[in-house]
Design an enzyme around this catalytic site. Structure first.
Site, PDB file in Angstrom:
ATOM      1  CB  ILE A 298     -18.842  -2.515  -5.359  1.00 30.73           C
ATOM      2  CG1 ILE A 298     -18.496  -2.602  -6.903  1.00 30.73           C
ATOM      3  CG2 ILE A 298     -17.556  -2.721  -4.476  1.00 30.73           C
ATOM      4  CD1 ILE A 298     -17.669  -1.440  -7.160  1.00 30.73           C
TER       5      ILE A 298
ATOM      6  CG  ASN B  56      -3.818   2.740   0.148  1.00 26.52           C
ATOM      7  OD1 ASN B  56      -2.873   2.356  -0.525  1.00 26.52           O
ATOM      8  ND2 ASN B  56      -4.702   2.161   0.860  1.00 26.52           N
TER       9      ASN B  56
ATOM     10  N   GLY C  19     -13.173   0.927   4.195  1.00 25.55           N
ATOM     11  CA  GLY C  19     -14.053   1.062   3.079  1.00 25.55           C
ATOM     12  C   GLY C  19     -14.220  -0.051   2.162  1.00 25.55           C
TER      13      GLY C  19
ATOM     14  CG  ASP D 231      -8.405  -0.586  -0.598  1.00 26.01           C
ATOM     15  OD1 ASP D 231      -7.364   0.194  -0.292  1.00 26.01           O
ATOM     16  OD2 ASP D 231      -8.326  -1.521  -1.436  1.00 26.01           O
TER      17      ASP D 231
ATOM     18  CB  SER E  41     -12.346  10.902  -3.682  1.00 26.20           C
ATOM     19  OG  SER E  41     -10.961  10.410  -3.899  1.00 26.20           O
ATOM     20  CB  THR E  42     -17.892  10.038  -1.993  1.00 24.39           C
ATOM     21  OG1 THR E  42     -17.902   8.572  -1.920  1.00 24.39           O
ATOM     22  CG2 THR E  42     -17.679  10.351  -3.242  1.00 24.39           C
ATOM     23  N   GLY E  43     -15.760   8.998   0.460  1.00 21.85           N
ATOM     24  CA  GLY E  43     -15.694   8.460   1.819  1.00 21.85           C
ATOM     25  C   GLY E  43     -14.528   8.982   2.784  1.00 21.85           C
ATOM     26  CB  VAL E  44     -11.343   7.456   3.899  1.00 19.65           C
ATOM     27  CG1 VAL E  44     -10.079   7.837   4.537  1.00 19.65           C
ATOM     28  CG2 VAL E  44     -11.927   6.346   4.942  1.00 19.65           C
ATOM     29  CE1 TYR E  45      -7.584   8.545   1.094  1.00 23.96           C
ATOM     30  CE2 TYR E  45      -7.393   8.440  -1.283  1.00 23.96           C
ATOM     31  CZ  TYR E  45      -7.073   8.217  -0.132  1.00 23.96           C
ATOM     32  OH  TYR E  45      -5.716   7.433   0.025  1.00 23.96           O
TER      33      TYR E  45
HETATM   34  N1  APR Z   1     -19.464  -1.516  -2.003  1.00 25.59           N
HETATM   35  C1  APR Z   1     -19.694  -0.404  -2.522  1.00 25.59           C
HETATM   36  N2  APR Z   1     -19.362   0.886  -1.977  1.00 25.59           N
HETATM   37  C2  APR Z   1     -18.745   0.948  -0.809  1.00 25.59           C
HETATM   38  C3  APR Z   1     -18.434  -0.274  -0.116  1.00 25.59           C
HETATM   39  C4  APR Z   1     -18.860  -1.567  -0.784  1.00 25.59           C
HETATM   40  N3  APR Z   1     -18.571  -2.678  -0.007  1.00 25.59           N
HETATM   41  N4  APR Z   1     -18.071   0.038   0.925  1.00 25.59           N
HETATM   42  C5  APR Z   1     -17.922   1.288   1.212  1.00 25.59           C
HETATM   43  N5  APR Z   1     -18.263   2.075   0.022  1.00 25.59           N
HETATM   44  C6  APR Z   1     -18.387   3.336  -0.553  1.00 25.59           C
HETATM   45  C7  APR Z   1     -18.603   4.445   0.655  1.00 25.59           C
HETATM   46  O1  APR Z   1     -19.782   4.415   1.344  1.00 25.59           O
HETATM   47  C8  APR Z   1     -18.052   5.695   0.022  1.00 25.59           C
HETATM   48  O2  APR Z   1     -19.208   6.166  -0.974  1.00 25.59           O
HETATM   49  O3  APR Z   1     -17.362   3.779  -1.139  1.00 25.59           O
HETATM   50  C9  APR Z   1     -17.169   5.063  -1.214  1.00 25.59           C
HETATM   51  C10 APR Z   1     -15.894   5.309  -1.204  1.00 25.59           C
HETATM   52  O4  APR Z   1     -15.291   5.497   0.207  1.00 25.59           O
HETATM   53  P1  APR Z   1     -13.862   4.891   0.729  1.00 25.59           P
HETATM   54  O5  APR Z   1     -14.011   3.391   0.564  1.00 25.59           O
HETATM   55  O6  APR Z   1     -13.721   5.695   2.111  1.00 25.59           O
HETATM   56  O7  APR Z   1     -12.936   5.223  -0.467  1.00 25.59           O
HETATM   57  P2  APR Z   1     -12.216   6.706  -0.576  1.00 25.59           P
HETATM   58  O8  APR Z   1     -13.125   7.948   0.033  1.00 25.59           O
HETATM   59  O9  APR Z   1     -11.875   6.821  -1.841  1.00 25.59           O
HETATM   60  O10 APR Z   1     -10.945   6.685   0.388  1.00 25.59           O
HETATM   61  C11 APR Z   1      -9.951   5.783   0.000  1.00 25.59           C
HETATM   62  O11 APR Z   1      -9.710   4.866   2.157  1.00 25.59           O
HETATM   63  O12 APR Z   1     -10.176   2.561   2.424  1.00 25.59           O
HETATM   64  C12 APR Z   1      -9.243   3.623   2.222  1.00 25.59           C
HETATM   65  O13 APR Z   1      -7.218   2.243   1.280  1.00 25.59           O
HETATM   66  C13 APR Z   1      -8.337   3.305   1.134  1.00 25.59           C
HETATM   67  O14 APR Z   1      -6.860   4.981   1.711  1.00 25.59           O
HETATM   68  C14 APR Z   1      -7.857   4.697   0.516  1.00 25.59           C
HETATM   69  C15 APR Z   1      -9.266   5.539   1.170  1.00 25.59           C
END
Ligand code: APR
Length: 172
Positions: free
Chosen positions: A12, A25, A33, A35, A118-122
């Protein structure tokens, strides 16, 4: 409605949309991720701008400049941490998309790219998150007829397949 809604696989931080939507967050402190990727690409001014805002409750959205990013603006929204589904996670996630569009409208953004909030760490179940995201966007778009392109940015093939399958349900 004349908005082109697409799913796109890639990073992105490379999109020169008017706004990209970050999965932040509640402290707006940066992180891993997407962020972390956005903060790395935008440079240190982004964290300074986030610190000035101070924070963002789950489900809400705030906006900063894009700084070194190709995108003009970054919308920071805070998704729900998945706790099993009985803590209003679905509504909070829908609110992320609704409020991100509302904030984008303050700068009349015509192109907006969302990360998969929210589909990653969350830990939000991906298929359910995609369904909520697409449904909420289609419910809200008629309020913003000037939006020309809305991109669901997917970081892997799996997410792209989920978004393509969900979007197919909405194409006439
Ligand atoms: N471009 C697009 N999408 C990405 C990228 C990128 N460079 N990097 C990761 N993603 C995708 C992940 O594969 C996932 O599908 O973004 C989505 C969201 O995942 P996370 O970044 O882990 O976000 P989330 O699940 O909302 O957790 C948020 O993670 O990074 C920390 O500070 C953030 O505490 C917050 C938490």
């Amino acid at each position: 409605m004349n908005t082109q809604v697409v799913a796109w696989r890639g990073d992105i931080t490379q999109l020169n949309a008017d706004a990209i939507v970050n999965a932040a967050n509640s402290a707006l402190a940066g992180g891993g991720g997407v962020d972390g990727a956005i903060h790395r690409a935008a440079g240190s001014e982004l964290l300074q701008a986030c610190r000035k805002i101070g924070g963002c409750p789950p489900g809400q959205a705030v906006m900063t400049e894009g700084f070194k990013l190709p995108a003009k603006f970054v919308i920071h929204t805070v998704g729900p941490i998945w706790r099993g589904g009985d803590c209003d996670e679905n509504e909070i996630l829908a609110a992320c998309y609704r409020n991100s569009l509302r904030v984008a409208a303050t700068k009349v953004c015509k192109s907006i790219a969302f990360s998969a909030i929210s589909t990653g760490v969350y830990g939000f179940p991906k298929e359910q998150a995609v369904s909520i995201a697409v449904k909420e966007i289609y419910q809200q778009l008629p309020q913003y007829p000037y939006i020309e392109q809305l991109v669901f940015c997917c970081f892997d093939e799996g997410m792209l397949a989920l978004y393509d399958a969900e979007l197919a349900k909405y194409s006439a």
